[in-house]
Design an enzyme around this catalytic site. Structure first.
Site, PDB file in Angstrom:
ATOM      1  N   SER A 124      33.434  32.184  23.390  1.00 33.50           N
ATOM      2  CA  SER A 124      32.920  33.462  23.437  1.00 33.50           C
ATOM      3  C   SER A 124      33.568  34.615  23.471  1.00 33.50           C
ATOM      4  CB  SER A 124      32.116  33.348  24.819  1.00 33.50           C
ATOM      5  OG  SER A 124      30.906  32.404  24.685  1.00 33.50           O
TER       6      SER A 124
ATOM      7  N   GLY B  26      30.022  29.204  22.707  1.00 34.41           N
ATOM      8  CA  GLY B  26      28.511  29.424  22.304  1.00 34.41           C
ATOM      9  C   GLY B  26      27.615  29.777  23.623  1.00 34.41           C
TER      10      GLY B  26
ATOM     11  N   GLU C 196      39.790  25.688  24.159  1.00 29.22           N
ATOM     12  CA  GLU C 196      38.571  25.869  23.962  1.00 29.22           C
ATOM     13  C   GLU C 196      37.627  25.096  25.026  1.00 29.22           C
ATOM     14  OE1 GLU C 196      37.441  27.689  19.701  1.00 29.22           O
ATOM     15  OE2 GLU C 196      36.900  25.552  19.872  1.00 29.22           O
TER      16      GLU C 196
ATOM     17  N   HIS D 244      37.823  19.878  16.984  1.00 32.38           N
ATOM     18  CA  HIS D 244      36.903  20.704  17.716  1.00 32.38           C
ATOM     19  C   HIS D 244      35.916  19.913  18.546  1.00 32.38           C
ATOM     20  CE1 HIS D 244      33.708  23.726  18.405  1.00 32.38           C
ATOM     21  NE2 HIS D 244      34.915  24.589  17.892  1.00 32.38           N
TER      22      HIS D 244
ATOM     23  N   ASN E 140      36.047  30.711  12.865  1.00 26.89           N
ATOM     24  CA  ASN E 140      35.337  29.547  12.874  1.00 26.89           C
ATOM     25  C   ASN E 140      33.988  29.886  12.603  1.00 26.89           C
ATOM     26  OD1 ASN E 140      34.242  26.650  12.565  1.00 26.89           O
ATOM     27  ND2 ASN E 140      34.644  26.372  14.797  1.00 26.89           N
ATOM     28  N   TRP E 141      33.467  29.778  11.219  1.00 32.97           N
ATOM     29  CA  TRP E 141      31.930  30.136  10.994  1.00 32.97           C
ATOM     30  C   TRP E 141      31.048  28.738  11.253  1.00 32.97           C
ATOM     31  CZ3 TRP E 141      31.277  32.835   5.580  1.00 32.97           C
ATOM     32  CH2 TRP E 141      32.135  33.910   5.698  1.00 32.97           C
ATOM     33  N   LYS E 142      31.511  27.756  11.532  1.00 32.17           N
ATOM     34  CA  LYS E 142      30.875  26.512  11.905  1.00 32.17           C
ATOM     35  C   LYS E 142      29.962  26.477  10.483  1.00 32.17           C
ATOM     36  CE  LYS E 142      31.462  27.243  16.760  1.00 32.17           C
ATOM     37  NZ  LYS E 142      31.231  27.140  18.011  1.00 32.17           N
TER      38      LYS E 142
ATOM     39  N   GLU F  38      32.868  20.313  18.858  1.00 31.08           N
ATOM     40  CA  GLU F  38      31.642  19.785  18.337  1.00 31.08           C
ATOM     41  C   GLU F  38      31.776  18.540  17.530  1.00 31.08           C
ATOM     42  OE1 GLU F  38      30.637  23.681  16.656  1.00 31.08           O
ATOM     43  OE2 GLU F  38      30.480  24.452  18.522  1.00 31.08           O
TER      44      GLU F  38
ATOM     45  N   GLY G 268      34.202  31.886  17.231  1.00 29.78           N
ATOM     46  CA  GLY G 268      32.852  31.472  16.656  1.00 29.78           C
ATOM     47  C   GLY G 268      31.966  32.566  16.243  1.00 29.78           C
ATOM     48  N   GLY G 269      31.049  32.608  16.989  1.00 28.40           N
ATOM     49  CA  GLY G 269      29.701  33.694  16.840  1.00 28.40           C
ATOM     50  C   GLY G 269      30.180  34.924  16.395  1.00 28.40           C
TER      51      GLY G 269
END
Ligand code: 13P
Length: 255
Positions: free
Chosen positions: A212, A173, A167, A94, A9-11, A96, A233-234
């Site tokens: 993470s 993050g 999640e 998600h 997930n590049w966001k 977010e 993610g990151g």
């Protein structure tokens, strides 16, 4: 046996040059076989990446869809449009989106149904906040989020064609991962609830962990009985690291 599944997930990260460099790195290092790999970049780069990776066995996904197939919804995209661009998966619910865009379980259920309508595979995100965990409400929160979809949006109760991503919001993050034991416990709870629908159903739905995940903690997480891979993610913004995480997941099939 469930096939391992890892999604990036590049966001809202990326740029034209970043995408070119990423693709170059990915081609050099991509894992082969034994794991389903999905990349969910910003929509703006989806067709470019889909075209570049067409022969690489990587699948593409979007990070959200609108529930309606068309209409006066400025700035939104329908699940069907995402499919036209080359997506086969869509992240739904998600945290977010829930927090920043006020998506509640009703909205999430409608979006889940929209992805099915368009023939996309939903990756349903569920997870509790730190306050909910501290209040002893972690399991109730996650199960309510899961029930919102199981109860309203599965056209066929035995349809296994979706992925659940656990999640925990406090691990996204933050660099703070759920311990493998904490994660396994919740994954076991999720699978038990899927078991209320049917044993075969529970045994075939992939339940992946997000929050993470990185090269160093992936193995300890992915070797847990009910963790079938990750939503990253990151660490997915580094093609080499992401490929390594996919390889770690793939090894769970080999062993
Ligand atoms: P991080 O891996 O950056 O914690 O993000 C997790 C996530 O939200 C994936 O959807």
């Amino acid at each position: 046996m469930r096939r391992p599944f890892v999604a990036a997930n590049w966001k809202m990260h990326g740029a034209a040059r970043f995408v070119e460099a990423y693709l170059e790195d990915w081609r050099k290092t991509a894992p082969r076989g034994a794991v389903d790999v999905v990349i969910c970049p910003p929509l703006a780069y989806l067709d470019r990446i889909a075209a570049a990776l067409r022969d690489d066995g990587v699948l593409l996904g979007v990070q959200t869809v609108h529930a309606e197939p068309a209409g006066a919804y400025t700035g939104e995209h329908a699940a069907e449009m995402a499919r036209d661009l080359g997506a086969t998966y869509a992240i739904v619910g998600h945290s977010e989106r829930r927090r920043l865009f006020a998506e509640n379980d009703t909205v999430v259920a409608a979006k889940f149904a929209a992805t099915k309508r368009a023939g996309l595979v939903p990756i349903l995100c569920v997870g509790e906040t730190l306050a909910e965990r501290r209040a002893g409400q972690a399991e109730a929160t996650v199960l309510a989020q899961l029930d919102g979809v199981l109860g309203h949006a599965c056209a066929e109760p035995r349809d296994t064609d979706f992925v659940v991503a656990y999640e925990p919001v406090w691990a996204i993050g933050t660099g703070e991962t759920a311990t493998p034991t904490q994660a396994q416990q919740m994954h076991g709870t999720i699978r038990a609830r899927l078991g209320d629908v049917g044993d075969a159903f529970a045994q075939s739905v992939r339940v992946v962990y997000g929050g993470s995940v990185n090269v160093d903690n992936a193995e300890a997480l992915f070797t847990q009985t009910d963790i079938d891979g990750g939503l990253v993610g990151g660490a997915s913004l580094d093609a080499v690291a992401f490929a390594e995480i996919c390889r770690v997941a793939g090894r769970q099939t080999d062993s």
